[in-house]
Design a protein around this motif. Structure first.
Motif, PDB file in Angstrom:
ATOM      1  N   GLU A 275       0.830  -1.210   0.000  1.00  0.00           N
ATOM      2  CA  GLU A 275       0.000   0.000   0.000  1.00  0.00           C
ATOM      3  C   GLU A 275       0.868   1.266   0.000  1.00  0.00           C
ATOM      4  O   GLU A 275       0.557   2.227  -0.697  1.00  0.00           O
ATOM      5  N   ASN A 276       1.978   1.250   0.741  1.00  0.00           N
ATOM      6  CA  ASN A 276       2.885   2.413   0.719  1.00  0.00           C
ATOM      7  C   ASN A 276       3.495   2.607  -0.665  1.00  0.00           C
ATOM      8  O   ASN A 276       3.593   3.740  -1.158  1.00  0.00           O
ATOM      9  N   THR A 277       3.926   1.506  -1.272  1.00  0.00           N
ATOM     10  CA  THR A 277       4.558   1.605  -2.600  1.00  0.00           C
ATOM     11  C   THR A 277       3.539   2.114  -3.626  1.00  0.00           C
ATOM     12  O   THR A 277       3.875   2.923  -4.502  1.00  0.00           O
ATOM     13  N   LYS A 278       2.301   1.646  -3.510  1.00  0.00           N
ATOM     14  CA  LYS A 278       1.222   2.118  -4.402  1.00  0.00           C
ATOM     15  C   LYS A 278       1.151   3.648  -4.353  1.00  0.00           C
ATOM     16  O   LYS A 278       1.161   4.323  -5.373  1.00  0.00           O
ATOM     17  N   LYS A 279       1.095   4.169  -3.113  1.00  0.00           N
ATOM     18  CA  LYS A 279       0.952   5.623  -2.943  1.00  0.00           C
ATOM     19  C   LYS A 279       2.123   6.359  -3.577  1.00  0.00           C
ATOM     20  O   LYS A 279       1.946   7.338  -4.299  1.00  0.00           O
ATOM     21  N   GLU A 280       3.343   5.883  -3.298  1.00  0.00           N
ATOM     22  CA  GLU A 280       4.530   6.574  -3.814  1.00  0.00           C
ATOM     23  C   GLU A 280       4.559   6.551  -5.335  1.00  0.00           C
ATOM     24  O   GLU A 280       4.900   7.554  -5.979  1.00  0.00           O
ATOM     25  N   LEU A 281       4.209   5.421  -5.915  1.00  0.00           N
ATOM     26  CA  LEU A 281       4.242   5.336  -7.387  1.00  0.00           C
ATOM     27  C   LEU A 281       3.190   6.258  -8.009  1.00  0.00           C
ATOM     28  O   LEU A 281       3.434   6.884  -9.039  1.00  0.00           O
ATOM     29  N   LYS A 282       2.050   6.351  -7.363  1.00  0.00           N
ATOM     30  CA  LYS A 282       1.004   7.246  -7.888  1.00  0.00           C
ATOM     31  C   LYS A 282       1.507   8.682  -7.897  1.00  0.00           C
ATOM     32  O   LYS A 282       1.308   9.420  -8.855  1.00  0.00           O
ATOM     33  N   LEU A 283       2.192   9.067  -6.795  1.00  0.00           N
ATOM     34  CA  LEU A 283       2.729  10.439  -6.714  1.00  0.00           C
ATOM     35  C   LEU A 283       3.744  10.705  -7.821  1.00  0.00           C
ATOM     36  O   LEU A 283       3.940  11.837  -8.239  1.00  0.00           O
ATOM     37  N   LEU A 284       4.399   9.636  -8.303  1.00  0.00           N
ATOM     38  CA  LEU A 284       5.419   9.806  -9.343  1.00  0.00           C
ATOM     39  C   LEU A 284       4.843   9.702 -10.759  1.00  0.00           C
ATOM     40  O   LEU A 284       5.575   9.573 -11.734  1.00  0.00           O
ATOM     41  N   GLY A 285       3.520   9.718 -10.848  1.00  0.00           N
ATOM     42  CA  GLY A 285       2.876   9.736 -12.167  1.00  0.00           C
ATOM     43  C   GLY A 285       2.582   8.364 -12.758  1.00  0.00           C
ATOM     44  O   GLY A 285       2.361   8.230 -13.964  1.00  0.00           O
ATOM     45  N   PHE A 286       2.552   7.333 -11.907  1.00  0.00           N
ATOM     46  CA  PHE A 286       2.236   5.993 -12.408  1.00  0.00           C
ATOM     47  C   PHE A 286       0.730   5.705 -12.329  1.00  0.00           C
ATOM     48  O   PHE A 286       0.061   6.147 -11.388  1.00  0.00           O
ATOM     49  N   ASN A 287       0.266   4.945 -13.306  1.00  0.00           N
ATOM     50  CA  ASN A 287      -1.055   4.345 -13.180  1.00  0.00           C
ATOM     51  C   ASN A 287      -0.829   3.007 -12.475  1.00  0.00           C
ATOM     52  O   ASN A 287      -0.095   2.152 -12.975  1.00  0.00           O
ATOM     53  N   VAL A 288      -1.414   2.847 -11.285  1.00  0.00           N
ATOM     54  CA  VAL A 288      -1.174   1.640 -10.489  1.00  0.00           C
ATOM     55  C   VAL A 288      -2.493   0.884 -10.360  1.00  0.00           C
ATOM     56  O   VAL A 288      -3.448   1.401  -9.783  1.00  0.00           O
ATOM     57  N   LEU A 289      -2.553  -0.335 -10.903  1.00  0.00           N
ATOM     58  CA  LEU A 289      -3.801  -1.087 -10.784  1.00  0.00           C
ATOM     59  C   LEU A 289      -4.034  -1.471  -9.322  1.00  0.00           C
ATOM     60  O   LEU A 289      -3.084  -1.580  -8.548  1.00  0.00           O
ATOM     61  N   ASP A 290      -5.311  -1.707  -8.993  1.00  0.00           N
ATOM     62  CA  ASP A 290      -5.644  -1.976  -7.595  1.00  0.00           C
ATOM     63  C   ASP A 290      -5.302  -3.422  -7.231  1.00  0.00           C
ATOM     64  O   ASP A 290      -6.184  -4.274  -7.118  1.00  0.00           O
TER      65      ASP A 290
END
Ligand code: PMP
Length: 355
Positions: A275-290
Motif C-alpha cells: 500500500e505504501n509503494t502504491k501511494k509513492e508510485l502514484k505520486l510519481l505519475g504511475f497508473n497503479v492497478l488496484d
C-alpha cells in the motif's frame, strides 16, 4: 526441426520463467517470491530431520501435510491434493478434467502458463477479453459450455474478484469445472473459495506455498475440491510420478502451515509495504492497478515500460516486463522488504526525472 523430437517438442512455445541472472546480485522483484525467509520452525524441522531417512522414498500420499492443511482450512484430507508447486497441479488439472480438443475458457490477460498447457495438451483455448480497466466482467463467465480457469487475484494485474462473485460463476456453471488459481489470495483480505467446495462439486481451488508461505524453493502447492475431483488428480499423478513431493518439502510444509502467527505477520507486512509503494508510485505519475496480491502492475504516463525495466536492471533491480501487445507498457513489481522498496523508489524517481 529436429528429427528425434516429437512434433509437440519441436513446435511448442514453452513458458518463460522470470529471469535469474548470475552476473551480479540483484534486488529481485520479478518472480513474486516472498522477501522474507520461511518460518524459523521450518528451519528447525529441516535441521533436526533424520538424514538417513533420505534413502527412503517419501510418503506418496503426503498424508501428514494433508492433515495439517485440512486442520487449518477446516476440511478433510480427502478433499486435498498436494503437488510439486501449484504449476504441477495446474498441469494435472488440464489432464484430469479435459480431453484433447475440448474448449477451455480463461481471461485474455492472465497467468501465461494456461496457454502453454492448452497447447501441450491440445485443448482449444477461448480467451475472454478483460474490460478496458483490466477487470473481469463476471457475466462473461456465466453459463458457459466448458471448463474455466480464473486466477484470483488475477496475474499479472493483481485485480481480484470477491468470494460472492466467484460463487456466482461457479453456481452458473454446474456442468463445467471451474478452477480458481488462488496463488495470491492470502494478500487479498478475503476468504478463499475453498470454503465453497462442499457446496459445489464443480469447483477446484488451487493454492501455493511459494508466495505467502515463503517457500518457493521447496515446490509445494495444494488444491481443494470434491473427492471425485481429487481422485481425478490422483489418477493422473499416479500415472506419472508417485513421489512428487520430497521428504524435506513435506517437513517444511507442515511447519509453515502450523506457524499461523509468522504467516499472518509476514503477509500483513507485505500488504503494508504494497500500500505504501502504491501511494509513492502514484505520486510519481504511475497508473497503479488496484492489486490485492504481492505485486503491483504499473505503467507510467511518460516513460515507456521497457525502458524502465532496462534501466532498473542496469541499476541492479529486476522487475518483470511482458512484451505482449495489450500489456507492453506495464511492468510488474514484486513487493520486497521496506528497504528494497525504498531503493526501488529512489531508482524510479531518477528514471522518471531524467525523462
Ligand atoms: N499461479 C499463478 C497465478 C502464478 O503467478 C504462479 C507463480 N508463477 C503459479 C500459479 C505457480 O506457482 P508455484 O508453482 O510456485 O506454486
Amino acid at each position: 526441426m529436429n528429427k528425434f523430437l516429437s512434433s509437440k517438442a519441436n513446435s511448442i512455445e514453452p513458458y518463460t520463467p522470470g529471469e535469474q541472472p548470475r552476473d551480479k546480485k540483484y534486488i529481485k522483484l520479478n518472480t513474486n517470491e516472498s522477501p522474507y525467509p520461511p518460518s524459523p520452525f521450518v528451519k528447525k524441522a529441516i535441521a533436526e530431520s533424520n538424514f538417513d531417512d533420505l534413502r527412503l522414498y517419501p510418503d506418496p500420499n503426503v498424508y501428514e501435510l494433508k492433515k495439517e492443511i485440512a486442520n487449518r482450512y477446516n476440511t478433510k484430507e480427502n478433499n486435498i491434493f498436494i503437488g510439486n508447486g501449484s504449476d504441477e497441479i495446474l498441469a494435472f488439472s488440464f489432464m484430469a478434467f479435459f480431453d484433447r480438443g475440448d474448449k477451455i475458457y480463461y481471461p485474455n490477460i492472465t497467468y501465461s502458463f494456461y496457454s502453454v498447457y492448452s497447447s501441450l495438451f491440445d485443448l482449444n483455448e477461448v480467451k475472454i477479453p478483460l474490460k478496458d480497466d483490466f477487470t473481469i466482467d463476471i457475466n462473461d463467465y456465466k453459463n458457459l459450455d466448458s471448463g474455466i480457469f480464473i486466477a484470483n487475484p488475477n496475474a499479472p494485474t493483481g485485480i481480484y474478484l470477491t468470494l460472492s462473485q466467484i460463487e456466482e460463476i461457479v453456481k452458473s456453471n454446474k456442468d463445467n469445472i471451474v478452477i480458481i488459481d488462488e496463488a495470491y489470495i492470502d494478500f487479498a483480505f478475503d476468504e478463499s473459495a475453498s470454503s465453497l467446495i462442499d457446496k459445489y462439486d464443480n469447483l477446484l481451488v488451487i493454492q501455493t506455498f511459494s508466495k505467502s508461505r515463503c517457500l518457493a524453493g521447496m515446490r509445494l502447492g495444494f488444491a481443494f475440491g470434491n473427492e471425485n475431483l481429487i481422485q481425478g488428480l490422483k489418477n493422473i499423478k499416479y500415472s506419472f510420478n508417485s513421489y512428487t513431493i520430497n521428504r524435506l518439502s513435506i517437513l517444511a510444509g507442515i511447519e509453515a502451515i502450523k506457524d499461523e502467527k509468522y504467516f499472518k505477520d509476514t503477509v500483513s507486512k507485505i500488504i503494508k509495504t504494497r500500500e505504501n509503494t502504491k501511494k509513492e508510485l502514484k505520486l510519481l505519475g504511475f497508473n497503479v492497478l488496484d492489486s490485492r496480491s504481492n505485486f503491483l502492475f504499473v505503467s507510467h504516463k511518460n516513460v515507456f515500460a521497457e525502458d524502465i525495466y532496462l534501466k532498473l536492471k542496469d541499476n541492479g533491480i529486476l522487475v518483470r516486463y511482458f512484451k505482449s501487445d495489450i500489456i507492453n507498457n506495464y511492468i510488474r513489481v514484486t513487493i520486497g522488504t521496506d528497504e528494497e522498496m525504498s531503493t526501488f523508489i529512489e531508482n524510479i524517481k531518477q528514471i522518471v526525472s531524467n525523462n
